[in-house]
Design an enzyme around this catalytic site. Structure first.
Site, PDB file in Angstrom:
ATOM      1  N   SER A 111     -37.965   3.695  39.229  1.00 41.15           N
ATOM      2  CA  SER A 111     -38.272   4.782  40.158  1.00 41.15           C
ATOM      3  C   SER A 111     -37.073   5.716  40.216  1.00 41.15           C
ATOM      4  O   SER A 111     -35.924   5.264  40.306  1.00 41.15           O
ATOM      5  CB  SER A 111     -38.557   4.224  41.559  1.00 41.15           C
ATOM      6  OG  SER A 111     -38.905   5.258  42.447  1.00 41.15           O
ATOM      7  N   GLU A 112     -37.353   7.032  40.138  1.00 46.34           N
ATOM      8  CA  GLU A 112     -36.258   7.996  40.011  1.00 46.34           C
ATOM      9  C   GLU A 112     -35.369   8.078  41.248  1.00 46.34           C
ATOM     10  O   GLU A 112     -34.298   8.681  41.207  1.00 46.34           O
ATOM     11  CB  GLU A 112     -36.801   9.386  39.683  1.00 46.34           C
ATOM     12  CG  GLU A 112     -37.599  10.028  40.772  1.00 46.34           C
ATOM     13  CD  GLU A 112     -38.079  11.419  40.372  1.00 46.34           C
ATOM     14  OE1 GLU A 112     -37.532  12.398  40.899  1.00 46.34           O
ATOM     15  OE2 GLU A 112     -38.996  11.516  39.542  1.00 46.34           O
ATOM     16  N   ASN A 113     -35.793   7.453  42.352  1.00 47.11           N
ATOM     17  CA  ASN A 113     -34.913   7.428  43.520  1.00 47.11           C
ATOM     18  C   ASN A 113     -33.926   6.265  43.479  1.00 47.11           C
ATOM     19  O   ASN A 113     -33.140   6.078  44.404  1.00 47.11           O
ATOM     20  CB  ASN A 113     -35.726   7.380  44.829  1.00 47.11           C
ATOM     21  CG  ASN A 113     -36.611   6.157  44.918  1.00 47.11           C
ATOM     22  OD1 ASN A 113     -37.202   5.739  43.926  1.00 47.11           O
ATOM     23  ND2 ASN A 113     -36.724   5.578  46.109  1.00 47.11           N
ATOM     24  N   GLY A 114     -33.947   5.461  42.382  1.00 52.26           N
ATOM     25  CA  GLY A 114     -32.902   4.469  42.196  1.00 52.26           C
ATOM     26  C   GLY A 114     -33.312   3.018  42.271  1.00 52.26           C
ATOM     27  O   GLY A 114     -32.579   2.203  42.838  1.00 52.26           O
TER      28      GLY A 114
END
Length: 261
Positions: free
Chosen positions: A61-64
């Site tokens: 997920s690109e939020n980490g």
């Protein structure tokens, strides 16, 4: 004998949930064992629910988060663990958390094997527009541009037409682009298209009660987007642009229900 067109036109209208399921299930078949995959917000998140048995995929997920699992609701949900769309998620054993700098390093550095994203429009050259509708407020592009350019394979999972029946697959995108020439595959509830240097290659037609896979000489290239199959477009893939003005120059093989369209 009923023709391909008769068969498709007689299909009942699908619910939003069924359309979402058809698209997500088909997109999930594109992953290989061990792939690291990023899913976009919205419809693409459903792809995680349909990974074929025996295939192990690591979702990022690109939020980490590396090791995202299914979405959660109710008492299971933990508001501190969310995906990029803000939905609570579970995590796989061995998952890890990191900051945005590391997340974007992974995306820009070519460490993502495949990404599945939605789109507003995709054109014949694999360019896509996914973030801006003129006249409507949007917060920004987010990480889509970085993800698309950095991923090894870009799959667009979207409904075939807009709510008004307007085409999403167009000759040239008419709204601001997210990326140019980066799409590899388009999956809709009606068909599967591969983006090639010569144009859009029709790989599968979905009749809702089963997909017809075009192989070998049966696979047809929609050359320069103009040489489409007029009757097929009207029935099976009615979301293509310029349908009414198209000349029927390409024919499907007779093996499709023994009918040449």
């Amino acid at each position: 004998m009923a023709t391909v067109i008769d068969k498709v036109l007689s299909d009942k209208v699908l619910s939003k949930e069924k359309v979402r399921e058809i698209i997500a299930k088909r997109a999930a078949k594109e992953f290989k064992n061990g792939d690291t995959v990023t899913l976009g917000i919205g419809l693409p998140t459903a792809v995680a629910d349909y990974i074929p048995e025996g295939i192990k995929v690591i979702f990022q997920s690109e939020n980490g988060i590396l090791g995202v699992n299914r979405t959660l609701s109710g008492e299971e949900a933990d508001s501190r663990i969310i995906n990029a769309g803000g939905a609570p998620v579970s995590i796989q054993e061995g998952a890890c958390f990191y900051d945005s700098q590391m997340a974007f390093t992974m995306m820009r550095g070519g460490h993502i094997d495949a990404t599945v994203l939605g789109a507003l429009q995709v054109d014949q050259e694999g360019s896509l527009a996914s973030w801006l509708i003129p006249g409507k407020f949007v917060p920004g592009m987010g990480g889509s541009m970085d993800l698309i350019v950095g991923s090894k394979k870009v799959i667009i999972a979207m409904e075939h037409t807009t709510g008004k029946g307007e085409p999403r697959i167009v000759k040239n995108c008419t709204i601001p682009l997210t990326a140019e020439g980066e799409v590899d595959m388009i999956v809709t509830e009606r068909c599967v298209l591969e983006v090639t240097k010569e144009g859009l290659l029709l790989k599968e037609i979905n009749f809702f009660d089963g997909a017809y896979v075009l192989e070998g000489n049966n696979r047809k290239l929609l050359l320069s987007y103009i040489e489409t199959i007029e009757n097929l477009v009207k029935g099976v893939i009615a979301g293509f642009e310029n349908v009414k003005s198209t000349n029927c120059r390409v024919k499907l093989d007779k093996q499709v229900n023994n009918v040449v369209i």
